[in-house]
Design a protein around this motif. Structure first.
Motif, PDB file in Angstrom:
ATOM      1  N   ALA A 191     -13.028   5.412 -16.925  1.00 56.95           N
ATOM      2  CA  ALA A 191     -11.751   4.710 -17.051  1.00 56.95           C
ATOM      3  C   ALA A 191     -10.896   4.918 -15.809  1.00 56.95           C
ATOM      4  O   ALA A 191     -10.284   3.973 -15.291  1.00 56.95           O
ATOM      5  N   GLY A 192     -10.850   6.159 -15.325  1.00 58.46           N
ATOM      6  CA  GLY A 192     -10.080   6.423 -14.113  1.00 58.46           C
ATOM      7  C   GLY A 192     -10.634   5.704 -12.900  1.00 58.46           C
ATOM      8  O   GLY A 192      -9.880   5.190 -12.064  1.00 58.46           O
ATOM      9  N   SER A 193     -11.956   5.646 -12.797  1.00 56.20           N
ATOM     10  CA  SER A 193     -12.579   4.962 -11.661  1.00 56.20           C
ATOM     11  C   SER A 193     -12.310   3.458 -11.698  1.00 56.20           C
ATOM     12  O   SER A 193     -12.013   2.840 -10.663  1.00 56.20           O
ATOM     13  N   ALA A 194     -12.421   2.859 -12.893  1.00 54.26           N
ATOM     14  CA  ALA A 194     -12.162   1.421 -13.014  1.00 54.26           C
ATOM     15  C   ALA A 194     -10.714   1.095 -12.688  1.00 54.26           C
ATOM     16  O   ALA A 194     -10.425   0.114 -11.968  1.00 54.26           O
ATOM     17  N   ALA A 195      -9.786   1.908 -13.188  1.00 51.76           N
ATOM     18  CA  ALA A 195      -8.372   1.660 -12.897  1.00 51.76           C
ATOM     19  C   ALA A 195      -8.043   1.904 -11.436  1.00 51.76           C
ATOM     20  O   ALA A 195      -7.188   1.214 -10.859  1.00 51.76           O
ATOM     21  N   SER A 196      -8.733   2.842 -10.804  1.00 52.82           N
ATOM     22  CA  SER A 196      -8.493   3.106  -9.383  1.00 52.82           C
ATOM     23  C   SER A 196      -8.866   1.911  -8.523  1.00 52.82           C
ATOM     24  O   SER A 196      -8.192   1.610  -7.529  1.00 52.82           O
ATOM     25  N   GLY A 197      -9.951   1.211  -8.895  1.00 54.05           N
ATOM     26  CA  GLY A 197     -10.356   0.037  -8.127  1.00 54.05           C
ATOM     27  C   GLY A 197      -9.308  -1.061  -8.165  1.00 54.05           C
ATOM     28  O   GLY A 197      -9.002  -1.679  -7.135  1.00 54.05           O
ATOM     29  N   VAL A 198      -8.720  -1.289  -9.341  1.00 49.22           N
ATOM     30  CA  VAL A 198      -7.688  -2.320  -9.458  1.00 49.22           C
ATOM     31  C   VAL A 198      -6.441  -1.924  -8.686  1.00 49.22           C
ATOM     32  O   VAL A 198      -5.822  -2.739  -7.993  1.00 49.22           O
ATOM     33  N   THR A 199      -6.056  -0.654  -8.764  1.00 50.72           N
ATOM     34  CA  THR A 199      -4.872  -0.180  -8.055  1.00 50.72           C
ATOM     35  C   THR A 199      -5.051  -0.263  -6.546  1.00 50.72           C
ATOM     36  O   THR A 199      -4.136  -0.645  -5.807  1.00 50.72           O
ATOM     37  N   SER A 200      -6.245   0.077  -6.086  1.00 50.73           N
ATOM     38  CA  SER A 200      -6.516  -0.024  -4.651  1.00 50.73           C
ATOM     39  C   SER A 200      -6.432  -1.473  -4.182  1.00 50.73           C
ATOM     40  O   SER A 200      -5.920  -1.756  -3.087  1.00 50.73           O
ATOM     41  N   LEU A 201      -6.919  -2.405  -5.000  1.00 47.68           N
ATOM     42  CA  LEU A 201      -6.845  -3.812  -4.643  1.00 47.68           C
ATOM     43  C   LEU A 201      -5.399  -4.274  -4.573  1.00 47.68           C
ATOM     44  O   LEU A 201      -5.013  -5.035  -3.664  1.00 47.68           O
ATOM     45  N   ASN A 202      -4.570  -3.813  -5.493  1.00 43.97           N
ATOM     46  CA  ASN A 202      -3.159  -4.206  -5.483  1.00 43.97           C
ATOM     47  C   ASN A 202      -2.431  -3.667  -4.258  1.00 43.97           C
ATOM     48  O   ASN A 202      -1.494  -4.297  -3.752  1.00 43.97           O
ATOM     49  N   ARG A 203      -2.842  -2.504  -3.790  1.00 43.03           N
ATOM     50  CA  ARG A 203      -2.165  -1.901  -2.650  1.00 43.03           C
ATOM     51  C   ARG A 203      -2.619  -2.497  -1.315  1.00 43.03           C
ATOM     52  O   ARG A 203      -1.852  -2.560  -0.361  1.00 43.03           O
ATOM     53  N   THR A 204      -3.858  -2.904  -1.224  1.00 37.32           N
ATOM     54  CA  THR A 204      -4.389  -3.359   0.067  1.00 37.32           C
ATOM     55  C   THR A 204      -4.599  -4.861   0.130  1.00 37.32           C
ATOM     56  O   THR A 204      -4.766  -5.409   1.225  1.00 37.32           O
ATOM     57  N   GLY A 205      -4.601  -5.546  -1.028  1.00 37.51           N
ATOM     58  CA  GLY A 205      -4.951  -6.955  -1.024  1.00 37.51           C
ATOM     59  C   GLY A 205      -6.446  -7.122  -0.814  1.00 37.51           C
ATOM     60  O   GLY A 205      -7.217  -6.174  -0.918  1.00 37.51           O
ATOM     61  N   ILE A 206      -6.870  -8.318  -0.532  1.00 38.93           N
ATOM     62  CA  ILE A 206      -8.276  -8.595  -0.263  1.00 38.93           C
ATOM     63  C   ILE A 206      -8.447  -8.858   1.229  1.00 38.93           C
ATOM     64  O   ILE A 206      -7.761  -9.697   1.814  1.00 38.93           O
ATOM     65  N   ARG A 207      -9.339  -8.128   1.845  1.00 37.98           N
ATOM     66  CA  ARG A 207      -9.559  -8.269   3.281  1.00 37.98           C
ATOM     67  C   ARG A 207     -10.059  -9.680   3.610  1.00 37.98           C
ATOM     68  O   ARG A 207     -10.813 -10.277   2.846  1.00 37.98           O
TER      69      ARG A 207
END
Length: 209
Positions: A147-163
């Motif tokens: 659960a933490g890993s899945a949520a981390s991926g979404v949070t990272s995407l929100n912070r960096t956007g899509i390259r």
């Protein structure tokens, strides 16, 4: 003269050789003392881990379910209203569900352990019970990690956007939401570590007792 000499009775000799003699001259075995002390230590650590896991999972859960924010996003000179809520992401919903389950599991085990300590009996009464607790701790630890890993991926995407795309960093206008989510994920991984420690303690109990 040989008949007048008093010899040590065979039963006493056997008792001395086997170490079964009792009385003021017989000292208790250090191993027997440690066997009495170690269960109390294990029970205390067990209850402490349950309490810490309950607190960390509840804090992570409360942070996630209160993660929401409204703001405006500047995109190509246009001001666009944006609104974010934890329920918009399947990963965040999964984290909430797992955290709530772990909190319930920790609370139940804490109540059982406290009741056993109040009755002055061991927290883990049998090997069968220890195996059940060990399996549950492992399952919930892996669930919290996923659960933490899945949520981390979404949070990272929100912070960096899509390259390589014009997708902006949504955490700039929604920094309160992203900070709450990040803190919730941190407590989720902490709960995972505490559950893993509980599983290790279960293994120690199964090995030593």
């Amino acid at each position: 003269m040989a008949e007048e000499c008093k010899t040590t009775p065979p039963a006493l000799v056997a008792g001395l050789e086997m170490g079964t003699m009792s009385g003021p001259l017989a000292s208790p075995s250090p191993f027997s003392i440690s066997r009495k002390v170690r269960p109390a230590m294990v029970d205390g650590v067990h209850v402490m881990l349950r309490l810490l896991c309950l607190v960390s999972s509840m804090v992570g859960l409360s942070l996630m379910v209160t993660a929401k924010q409204s703001s405006t996003l500047s995109l190509y000179g246009f001001q666009l209203p944006v609104y974010s809520h934890w329920s918009f992401s399947d990963s965040f919903e999964y984290l909430v569900g797992v955290s709530a389950t772990v909190a319930a599991h920790s609370l139940l085990q804490l109540l059982i352990s406290a009741a056993r300590l109040q009755k002055k009996v061991v927290v883990i009464p049998s090997q069968k019970y220890a195996w059940v607790i060990y399996a549950g701790d492992q399952i919930f630890a892996y669930a919290m990690m996923s659960a933490g890993s899945a949520a981390s991926g979404v949070t990272s995407l929100n912070r960096t956007g899509i390259r390589h795309t014009a997708l902006p960093n949504f955490c700039k206008p929604l920094h309160v939401f992203c900070d709450r989510v990040a803190a919730s994920i941190a407590f989720t991984f902490l709960s995972c570590i505490l559950l893993a420690a509980s599983a290790v303690l279960d293994v120690i109990w199964l090995t030593c007792y």
